[in-house]
Motif scaffolding. Structure first.
Motif, PDB file in Angstrom:
ATOM      1  N   SER A   1      -3.651   0.755   8.061  1.00  0.00           N
ATOM      2  CA  SER A   1      -5.523  -0.048   8.419  1.00  0.00           C
ATOM      3  C   SER A   1      -6.549   0.431   7.943  1.00  0.00           C
ATOM      4  CB  SER A   1      -5.542  -0.654   9.391  1.00  0.00           C
ATOM      5  OG  SER A   1      -6.893  -2.135   8.795  1.00  0.00           O
ATOM      6  N   SER A   2      -6.632   1.805   8.084  1.00  0.00           N
ATOM      7  CA  SER A   2      -8.347   2.760   7.837  1.00  0.00           C
ATOM      8  C   SER A   2      -7.334   3.395   6.544  1.00  0.00           C
ATOM      9  CB  SER A   2      -8.086   3.644   9.535  1.00  0.00           C
ATOM     10  OG  SER A   2      -8.606   2.908  10.384  1.00  0.00           O
ATOM     11  N   LYS A   3      -6.804   3.592   6.624  1.00  0.00           N
ATOM     12  CA  LYS A   3      -6.407   4.484   4.780  1.00  0.00           C
ATOM     13  C   LYS A   3      -6.906   3.665   3.549  1.00  0.00           C
ATOM     14  CE  LYS A   3      -2.964   5.158   1.584  1.00  0.00           C
ATOM     15  NZ  LYS A   3      -2.928   3.951   1.324  1.00  0.00           N
ATOM     16  N   SER A   4      -6.490   1.873   4.090  1.00  0.00           N
ATOM     17  CA  SER A   4      -6.484   1.335   3.226  1.00  0.00           C
ATOM     18  C   SER A   4      -8.455   0.775   2.689  1.00  0.00           C
ATOM     19  CB  SER A   4      -5.547   0.095   3.509  1.00  0.00           C
ATOM     20  OG  SER A   4      -4.843   0.509   3.582  1.00  0.00           O
ATOM     21  N   ASP A   5      -9.032   0.786   4.066  1.00  0.00           N
ATOM     22  CA  ASP A   5      -9.885   0.468   3.991  1.00  0.00           C
ATOM     23  C   ASP A   5     -11.173   1.924   3.705  1.00  0.00           C
ATOM     24  OD1 ASP A   5      -9.578  -1.810   5.388  1.00  0.00           O
ATOM     25  OD2 ASP A   5     -10.577  -1.438   6.845  1.00  0.00           O
ATOM     26  N   ILE A   6     -11.162   2.961   4.023  1.00  0.00           N
ATOM     27  CA  ILE A   6     -11.056   4.310   3.462  1.00  0.00           C
ATOM     28  C   ILE A   6     -11.351   4.417   2.187  1.00  0.00           C
ATOM     29  CG2 ILE A   6     -11.480   6.671   3.243  1.00  0.00           C
ATOM     30  CD1 ILE A   6     -10.593   5.894   6.567  1.00  0.00           C
ATOM     31  N   VAL A   7     -10.024   3.709   1.053  1.00  0.00           N
ATOM     32  CA  VAL A   7      -9.670   4.365   0.052  1.00  0.00           C
ATOM     33  C   VAL A   7     -10.419   2.953  -1.168  1.00  0.00           C
ATOM     34  CG1 VAL A   7      -7.971   3.339  -1.675  1.00  0.00           C
ATOM     35  CG2 VAL A   7      -7.362   4.796   0.395  1.00  0.00           C
ATOM     36  N   ARG A   8     -10.353   2.382  -0.324  1.00  0.00           N
ATOM     37  CA  ARG A   8     -11.435   0.538  -1.121  1.00  0.00           C
ATOM     38  C   ARG A   8     -12.679   1.270  -1.154  1.00  0.00           C
ATOM     39  NH1 ARG A   8     -10.316  -3.315   3.286  1.00  0.00           N
ATOM     40  NH2 ARG A   8      -8.054  -3.014   1.746  1.00  0.00           N
ATOM     41  N   PHE A   9     -13.751   1.799   0.227  1.00  0.00           N
ATOM     42  CA  PHE A   9     -14.574   2.247  -0.150  1.00  0.00           C
ATOM     43  C   PHE A   9     -14.976   3.175  -1.037  1.00  0.00           C
ATOM     44  CE2 PHE A   9     -17.393   5.647   1.358  1.00  0.00           C
ATOM     45  CZ  PHE A   9     -19.013   4.447   0.724  1.00  0.00           C
ATOM     46  N   LEU A  10     -14.322   4.411  -0.569  1.00  0.00           N
ATOM     47  CA  LEU A  10     -14.375   5.150  -1.863  1.00  0.00           C
ATOM     48  C   LEU A  10     -14.489   4.743  -3.201  1.00  0.00           C
ATOM     49  CD1 LEU A  10     -12.191   8.004   0.201  1.00  0.00           C
ATOM     50  CD2 LEU A  10     -14.833   7.846  -0.126  1.00  0.00           C
ATOM     51  N   GLU A  11     -13.128   4.416  -3.540  1.00  0.00           N
ATOM     52  CA  GLU A  11     -12.692   3.543  -5.153  1.00  0.00           C
ATOM     53  C   GLU A  11     -14.240   2.746  -5.434  1.00  0.00           C
ATOM     54  OE1 GLU A  11      -9.275   2.104  -4.763  1.00  0.00           O
ATOM     55  OE2 GLU A  11      -7.775   4.118  -5.443  1.00  0.00           O
ATOM     56  N   LYS A  12     -14.586   1.943  -4.299  1.00  0.00           N
ATOM     57  CA  LYS A  12     -15.951   0.901  -4.882  1.00  0.00           C
ATOM     58  C   LYS A  12     -16.916   2.058  -5.308  1.00  0.00           C
ATOM     59  CE  LYS A  12     -14.277  -3.818  -3.482  1.00  0.00           C
ATOM     60  NZ  LYS A  12     -14.442  -4.379  -2.800  1.00  0.00           N
ATOM     61  N   ASN A  13     -17.099   3.575  -4.693  1.00  0.00           N
ATOM     62  CA  ASN A  13     -18.633   4.288  -4.906  1.00  0.00           C
ATOM     63  C   ASN A  13     -18.148   5.393  -5.699  1.00  0.00           C
ATOM     64  OD1 ASN A  13     -20.386   2.923  -2.807  1.00  0.00           O
ATOM     65  ND2 ASN A  13     -18.193   2.532  -1.827  1.00  0.00           N
ATOM     66  N   ALA A  14     -19.269   6.418  -5.577  1.00  0.00           N
ATOM     67  CA  ALA A  14     -19.564   7.787  -6.094  1.00  0.00           C
ATOM     68  C   ALA A  14     -18.128   8.808  -5.786  1.00  0.00           C
ATOM     69  CB  ALA A  14     -20.141   7.733  -6.593  1.00  0.00           C
ATOM     70  N   TYR A  15     -16.665   8.272  -5.607  1.00  0.00           N
ATOM     71  CA  TYR A  15     -16.525   9.602  -5.468  1.00  0.00           C
ATOM     72  C   TYR A  15     -14.601   9.199  -6.312  1.00  0.00           C
ATOM     73  CZ  TYR A  15     -19.387   9.702  -0.909  1.00  0.00           C
ATOM     74  OH  TYR A  15     -20.049   9.302  -0.782  1.00  0.00           O
ATOM     75  N   THR A  16     -13.466  10.055  -6.201  1.00  0.00           N
ATOM     76  CA  THR A  16     -12.291  10.040  -6.701  1.00  0.00           C
ATOM     77  C   THR A  16     -11.659  10.891  -5.658  1.00  0.00           C
ATOM     78  OG1 THR A  16     -12.908  12.307  -7.788  1.00  0.00           O
ATOM     79  CG2 THR A  16     -13.092  10.338  -8.903  1.00  0.00           C
ATOM     80  N   LEU A  17     -10.468  10.241  -5.432  1.00  0.00           N
ATOM     81  CA  LEU A  17      -9.447  10.894  -4.120  1.00  0.00           C
ATOM     82  C   LEU A  17      -8.151  10.920  -5.403  1.00  0.00           C
ATOM     83  CD1 LEU A  17      -8.314   7.999  -2.277  1.00  0.00           C
ATOM     84  CD2 LEU A  17     -10.396   6.892  -3.640  1.00  0.00           C
ATOM     85  N   SER A  18      -7.232  11.570  -4.685  1.00  0.00           N
ATOM     86  CA  SER A  18      -5.838  11.268  -3.926  1.00  0.00           C
ATOM     87  C   SER A  18      -5.622  11.486  -3.023  1.00  0.00           C
ATOM     88  CB  SER A  18      -5.137  12.204  -4.788  1.00  0.00           C
ATOM     89  OG  SER A  18      -5.646  13.846  -4.294  1.00  0.00           O
ATOM     90  N   CYS A  19      -4.389  10.601  -2.974  1.00  0.00           N
ATOM     91  CA  CYS A  19      -3.505  10.225  -1.495  1.00  0.00           C
ATOM     92  C   CYS A  19      -1.940  10.921  -0.962  1.00  0.00           C
ATOM     93  CB  CYS A  19      -3.769   8.781  -0.871  1.00  0.00           C
ATOM     94  SG  CYS A  19      -3.002   8.608   0.524  1.00  0.00           S
ATOM     95  N   ASN A  20      -1.962  11.250  -0.087  1.00  0.00           N
ATOM     96  CA  ASN A  20      -0.679  11.865  -0.156  1.00  0.00           C
ATOM     97  C   ASN A  20      -0.331  11.576   1.638  1.00  0.00           C
ATOM     98  OD1 ASN A  20      -0.500  14.203  -2.665  1.00  0.00           O
ATOM     99  ND2 ASN A  20      -1.845  15.390  -1.603  1.00  0.00           N
ATOM    100  N   LYS A  21       0.901  11.299   1.590  1.00  0.00           N
ATOM    101  CA  LYS A  21       1.391  11.114   3.035  1.00  0.00           C
ATOM    102  C   LYS A  21       2.583  11.943   3.534  1.00  0.00           C
ATOM    103  CE  LYS A  21       4.477   7.763   5.416  1.00  0.00           C
ATOM    104  NZ  LYS A  21       3.572   7.174   6.437  1.00  0.00           N
ATOM    105  N   GLN A  22       1.998  12.500   4.475  1.00  0.00           N
ATOM    106  CA  GLN A  22       2.643  13.916   5.515  1.00  0.00           C
ATOM    107  C   GLN A  22       3.352  12.832   6.796  1.00  0.00           C
ATOM    108  OE1 GLN A  22       0.259  16.922   4.758  1.00  0.00           O
ATOM    109  NE2 GLN A  22      -0.005  16.946   2.856  1.00  0.00           N
TER     110      GLN A  22
END
Length: 75
Positions: free
Chosen positions: A39-60
């Motif tokens: 849930s935290s991951k989803s909220d963080i990704v949503r915030f970053l995508e709506k703002n001035a950030y790019t990201l990549s996510c890897n599951k480990q």
């Protein structure tokens, strides 16, 4: 590269701590953010995508590693 470990945090604290962390980044700078709560991951990704950030996510294992780059200063 700066790193933020939020694996022992859940929302909303993980989201608030992440916001404090990424706002300090300079344009073009990258940081690594670790979370384990989906849930935290989803909220963080949503915030970053709506703002001035790019990201990549890897599951480990059961954790997620987000590589976040600040693209521009927010308006």
């Amino acid at each position: 590269m700066a790193s933020l470990d939020l694996r022992d945090q859940v929302c909303p604290m993980s989201l608030l701590l992440m916001k404090r962390h990424v706002v300090l980044l300079e344009v073009g700078q990258t940081t690594e953010i670790w979370v384990s709560d989906p849930s935290s991951k989803s909220d963080i990704v949503r915030f970053l995508e709506k703002n001035a950030y790019t990201l990549s996510c890897n599951k480990q294992g059961s954790d997620f590693c987000l590589l976040v780059t600040k693209e521009k200063e927010p308006c």
